[in-house]
Every structure is written in structure tokens, then in C-alpha cells.
Design an enzyme around this catalytic site. Sequence first.
Site, short mmCIF file in Angstrom:
data_model
loop_
_atom_site.label_atom_id
_atom_site.label_comp_id
_atom_site.label_asym_id
_atom_site.label_seq_id
_atom_site.Cartn_x
_atom_site.Cartn_y
_atom_site.Cartn_z
N HIS A 120 0.84 -1.20 0.00
CA HIS A 120 0.00 0.00 0.00
C HIS A 120 0.88 1.26 0.00
O HIS A 120 0.60 2.22 -0.71
CB HIS A 120 -0.89 0.05 1.25
CG HIS A 120 -1.95 -1.01 1.31
ND1 HIS A 120 -2.11 -1.84 2.39
CD2 HIS A 120 -2.93 -1.36 0.42
CE1 HIS A 120 -3.14 -2.65 2.18
NE2 HIS A 120 -3.65 -2.39 0.98
N LYS A 154 -15.89 -7.17 5.31
CA LYS A 154 -14.78 -7.98 5.81
C LYS A 154 -14.82 -8.04 7.33
O LYS A 154 -15.27 -7.10 7.98
CB LYS A 154 -13.46 -7.38 5.36
CG LYS A 154 -13.25 -7.45 3.85
CD LYS A 154 -11.91 -6.87 3.47
CE LYS A 154 -11.68 -7.01 1.98
NZ LYS A 154 -10.42 -6.40 1.56
N ARG A 207 -2.05 -5.64 -8.40
CA ARG A 207 -0.92 -6.51 -8.08
C ARG A 207 -0.69 -7.56 -9.15
O ARG A 207 0.41 -7.93 -9.45
CB ARG A 207 -1.16 -7.21 -6.74
CG ARG A 207 -1.06 -6.29 -5.55
CD ARG A 207 -1.70 -6.90 -4.34
NE ARG A 207 -3.10 -7.19 -4.60
CZ ARG A 207 -3.88 -7.89 -3.81
NH1 ARG A 207 -3.38 -8.41 -2.72
NH2 ARG A 207 -5.15 -8.08 -4.10
N SER A 234 -3.35 -8.00 2.77
CA SER A 234 -3.51 -7.85 4.22
C SER A 234 -3.89 -9.19 4.85
O SER A 234 -3.40 -9.54 5.93
CB SER A 234 -4.56 -6.78 4.53
OG SER A 234 -4.13 -5.54 4.02
N1 COA Z 1 -0.25 -4.07 -1.75
C1 COA Z 1 -0.68 -5.01 -0.90
N2 COA Z 1 -1.95 -5.39 -0.82
C2 COA Z 1 -2.82 -4.78 -1.62
C3 COA Z 1 -2.44 -3.80 -2.53
C4 COA Z 1 -1.09 -3.44 -2.58
N3 COA Z 1 -0.64 -2.53 -3.42
N4 COA Z 1 -3.53 -3.41 -3.21
C5 COA Z 1 -4.54 -4.10 -2.73
N5 COA Z 1 -4.11 -4.95 -1.77
C6 COA Z 1 -4.91 -5.92 -1.05
C7 COA Z 1 -5.45 -5.41 0.25
O1 COA Z 1 -4.55 -5.64 1.29
C8 COA Z 1 -6.71 -6.23 0.37
O2 COA Z 1 -6.37 -7.49 0.91
P1 COA Z 1 -7.42 -8.35 1.77
O3 COA Z 1 -8.57 -8.64 0.85
O4 COA Z 1 -6.63 -9.52 2.13
O5 COA Z 1 -7.84 -7.49 2.94
C9 COA Z 1 -7.16 -6.44 -1.08
O6 COA Z 1 -6.02 -6.23 -1.84
C10 COA Z 1 -8.17 -5.46 -1.59
O7 COA Z 1 -8.54 -4.61 -0.61
P2 COA Z 1 -8.70 -3.05 -0.64
O8 COA Z 1 -7.80 -2.36 -1.60
O9 COA Z 1 -8.62 -2.60 0.76
O10 COA Z 1 -10.07 -2.95 -1.25
P3 COA Z 1 -11.40 -3.49 -0.65
O11 COA Z 1 -11.93 -4.39 -1.70
O12 COA Z 1 -11.27 -4.02 0.71
O13 COA Z 1 -12.20 -2.16 -0.51
C11 COA Z 1 -13.32 -0.20 -1.30
C12 COA Z 1 -12.53 -1.45 -1.63
C13 COA Z 1 -13.39 0.13 0.15
C14 COA Z 1 -12.61 0.89 -2.01
C15 COA Z 1 -14.71 -0.46 -1.93
O14 COA Z 1 -15.30 -1.59 -1.33
C16 COA Z 1 -15.62 0.72 -1.76
O15 COA Z 1 -15.49 1.67 -2.49
N6 COA Z 1 -16.55 0.67 -0.79
C17 COA Z 1 -17.48 1.74 -0.53
C18 COA Z 1 -18.88 1.39 -0.99
C19 COA Z 1 -19.07 1.71 -2.43
O16 COA Z 1 -18.91 2.81 -2.88
N7 COA Z 1 -19.43 0.70 -3.19
C20 COA Z 1 -19.64 0.83 -4.59
C21 COA Z 1 -18.36 0.73 -5.32
S1 COA Z 1 -18.57 -0.36 -6.66
#
Ligand code: COA
Length: 163
Positions: A17, A41, A90, A128
Site C-alpha cells: 500500500h 470484511k 498486483r 492484508s
Molecule cells: N499491496 C498489498 N496489498 C494490496 C495492494 C497493494 N498494493 N492493493 C490491494 N491490496 C490488497 C489489500 O490488502 C486487500 O487485501 P485483503 O482482501 O486480504 O484485505 C485487497 O487487496 C483489496 O482490498 P482493498 O484495496 O482494501 O479494497 P477493498 O476491496 O477491501 O475495498 C473499497 C474497496 C473500500 C474501495 C470499496 O469496497 C468501496 O469503495 N466501498 C465503498 C462502498 C461503495 O462505494 N461501493 C460501490 C463501489 S462499486
Amino acid sequence: MRIAIYPGTFDPVTNGHLDILQRSAAIFDQIIIAVAEDNYKKNLFSTEERLYLLEEVVKDIPNVKVEKFSGLLMKYVRTKGACAVVRGLRAVSDFEYEFQLSMMNKKLNEHVETIFLTTSSEYSFISSSMIKQVASLGGCVKGLVPNLVEQALKQKYKKKYRG
Ligand code: COA
């Protein structure tokens, strides 16, 4: 002033990140890390803990701030006057989900672009969840997360085992 939002769960923040963050901070005038409060989650760290860890690890990057958000990301983006959302890619496997997310977000607000940055190769395999799994089993996550996060994980799992 070009503001971009870097949204995510950050449970916890990893060096992957931070890699995305540092590189996007060099492109935009300001980056707001938006920590999702409500998602589907089962988080290990509370929102306040995730915010604290992020604030500590980005405190030396001047144009970055950390906030929490709930509800629709695109509503939050609008209130901040941001022009873009930053996401890290990734591997090819991330693409489908990220593509869907960006399309839906575009539908909700056509004026906001999603910018994808490819995660540096040394972090391209981490998530994560994987960090938490390794830490929970006593494995070493040094170099994959900031030192503060490594300590926080140790504390969490020590407490869990005691409790
Ligand atoms: N390095 C390491 N890990 C990474 C990474 C990086 N560069 N990029 C992504 N990841 C991992 C994260 O650690 C996470 O791992 P996990 O699933 O094991 O926890 C995973 O990739 C993706 O997670 P994250 O980037 O945190 O995205 P998310 O899917 O949890 O959340 C939101 C995405 C919060 C942005 C999205 O759900 C959202 O916008 N929610 C609000 C509601 C909304 O507007 N919904 C409509 C949108 S369609």
C-alpha cells in the site's frame, strides 16, 4: 489543486500500500487515504486502529492525509472535491474486480477517473489477509509491513492467544 483519494480497508496497511501511496503522492497535489469503515470484511483492527497505524506511517509524506469514510465512495469523493481514485493492481487476478469497481464508480460519477498503478514486484504477492495469516501463526512479516504494523500484529495475536 488535484486531489486523489486512495480508498481501502487497510487491515492493516502493508508496504505494498505504501508503495502505491508514495508513487501517487508524487503525481497528485494531495492524496487522501480513505479508510472504509463499513465493509463486508471481518477486520482484525478497528477503524481507529487502522487510522492510527496509517497516520503514523505516512506522517513524513507532506501531501498525504488519512480519513475514514462510510457509505458510497463516490459521494465521499465528491465532498472532497477530488478528481481521481487511486487503486493498486498486483496481478492479473486483481483486474476483473478492479475493472468492475471502476466501471460502477464511473457510472456513479463520470467526472472522476480511476488511476491504476501497478504494485512493485517485491510486494505484488502480498495482501492484508496473507500478512495476518502469517503473523497469526508466528511467521515473520518483516519487510512486508512497516515496523509499527509488525509490532501491532504481534500485540493483537498475543492478546488473542491469551484471551
Ligand atoms: N499491496 C498489498 N496489498 C494490496 C495492494 C497493494 N498494493 N492493493 C490491494 N491490496 C490488497 C489489500 O490488502 C486487500 O487485501 P485483503 O482482501 O486480504 O484485505 C485487497 O487487496 C483489496 O482490498 P482493498 O484495496 O482494501 O479494497 P477493498 O476491496 O477491501 O475495498 C473499497 C474497496 C473500500 C474501495 C470499496 O469496497 C468501496 O469503495 N466501498 C465503498 C462502498 C461503495 O462505494 N461501493 C460501490 C463501489 S462499486
